[in-house]
Design an enzyme around this catalytic site. Structure first.
Site, PDB file in Angstrom:
ATOM      1  N   CYS A  96       0.685  -1.349  -0.216  1.00  0.00           N
ATOM      2  CA  CYS A  96      -0.140  -0.484   0.201  1.00  0.00           C
ATOM      3  C   CYS A  96       0.815   1.485   0.039  1.00  0.00           C
ATOM      4  CB  CYS A  96      -1.518   0.149   1.538  1.00  0.00           C
ATOM      5  SG  CYS A  96      -2.273   1.163   1.375  1.00  0.00           S
ATOM      6  N   HIS A 139      -3.428  -5.131   0.483  1.00  0.00           N
ATOM      7  CA  HIS A 139      -3.158  -5.284   1.401  1.00  0.00           C
ATOM      8  C   HIS A 139      -3.357  -7.101   2.020  1.00  0.00           C
ATOM      9  CE1 HIS A 139      -3.042  -1.580   4.061  1.00  0.00           C
ATOM     10  NE2 HIS A 139      -3.940  -0.958   3.169  1.00  0.00           N
ATOM     11  N   GLU A 154      -1.971  -8.687   4.036  1.00  0.00           N
ATOM     12  CA  GLU A 154      -1.947  -9.222   5.078  1.00  0.00           C
ATOM     13  C   GLU A 154      -3.283  -8.409   5.515  1.00  0.00           C
ATOM     14  OE1 GLU A 154      -0.922  -4.759   5.193  1.00  0.00           O
ATOM     15  OE2 GLU A 154      -1.729  -6.437   4.172  1.00  0.00           O
TER      16      GLU A 154
END
Length: 252
Positions: free
Chosen positions: A118, A218, A220
């Site tokens: 990001c 993202h 994650e």
């Protein structure tokens, strides 16, 4: 037996007392990068770039085998030749920007594998002379005006077939979770698009010659496909082996 490779996870700041809900969300995301790194066999060190000096950040990471620069606030506009006062502007951490930009530039010089997530993608682009579009609002990349726990938007991206990213993720069509209001403008020197969103915005980039990759989404995030982040970290590890002869030559 070889020691575990050293992975440094570089976040913006470890303290946001004025924005506790946002900070809590960021901690969940960054913590996942740390945990997946440990699970993947890395020695992981987490550093908040705003909580140290750029020089100390470079010193602390000089023995890194790989680096991940994670998400957070907007980059200070002066670093890419723009002005403040734009729509959707967030807090800025100039010291973090400076330190992370320096990390990317050193990674390029030393052939150190680096992944940007990001904001991390945007840091890569700015570090290599690129620019940012300061505000986008099209309903794809972020759930605007949603509570922080619902801010991530799910959408598809198309990966460039010949990209290292496509090889690492094993597909050219994937679903991602994103939450960004800025995007790549002019690409930095040596960078090429590695993925685009349905609206044509660059969603990932790679360096032509160095093991540097940025994803605007993202991997994650809790609702992201479970194998995305482990695959990206595995690709970083593969790039360590590929980079070793060059790095040893530079050290000599």
């Amino acid at each position: 037996m070889f020691p575990a490779p050293r992975l440094f996870v570089i976040e913006v700041t470890g303290n946001r007392p004025d924005r506790p809900e946002y900070h809590a969300k960021v901690q969940v995301l960054n913590g996942r990068v740390v945990q997946d790194g440990i699970s993947g066999g890395w020695q992981v060190t987490r550093i908040a770039a705003a909580d140290t000096t750029p020089a100390d950040l470079l010193r602390a990471t000089r023995d890194a085998d790989a680096i991940v620069i994670v998400g957070g606030e907007d980059i200070t506009p002066s670093f890419y030749g723009a002005l403040a006062g734009y729509e959707g502007e967030t807090a800025h951490y100039a010291a973090a920007d400076e330190g992370q930009i320096a990390l990317v530039q050193r990674a390029l010089a030393d052939n150190t594998p680096l992944l940007g997530i990001c904001r991390g993608l945007q840091i890569i682009n700015v570090a290599l002379g690129g620019s940012l579009v300061q505000h986008i609002e099209d309903g794809i990349h972020k759930n605007a005006n949603a509570p922080i726990d619902e801010i991530l938007s799910t959408h598809g991206v198309t990966l460039t077939a010949e990209s290292g990213l496509a090889r690492g993720l094993g597909n050219t069509e994937i679903l991602v979770q994103s939450a960004h209001h800025q995007s790549v403008g002019v690409l930095g020197v040596g960078l090429v698009p590695a993925a685009v969103a349905p609206d044509g915005l660059v969603e990932a980039l790679e360096h032509r010659a160095a093991p540097i990759t940025g994803v605007q989404w993202h991997p994650e995030a809790p609702d992201a496909p479970a194998d995305q982040l482990p695959r990206l970290l595995a690709a970083l590890r593969s790039n360590i082996v590929a980079a070793l002869p060059v790095r040893e030559l530079v050290a000599a």
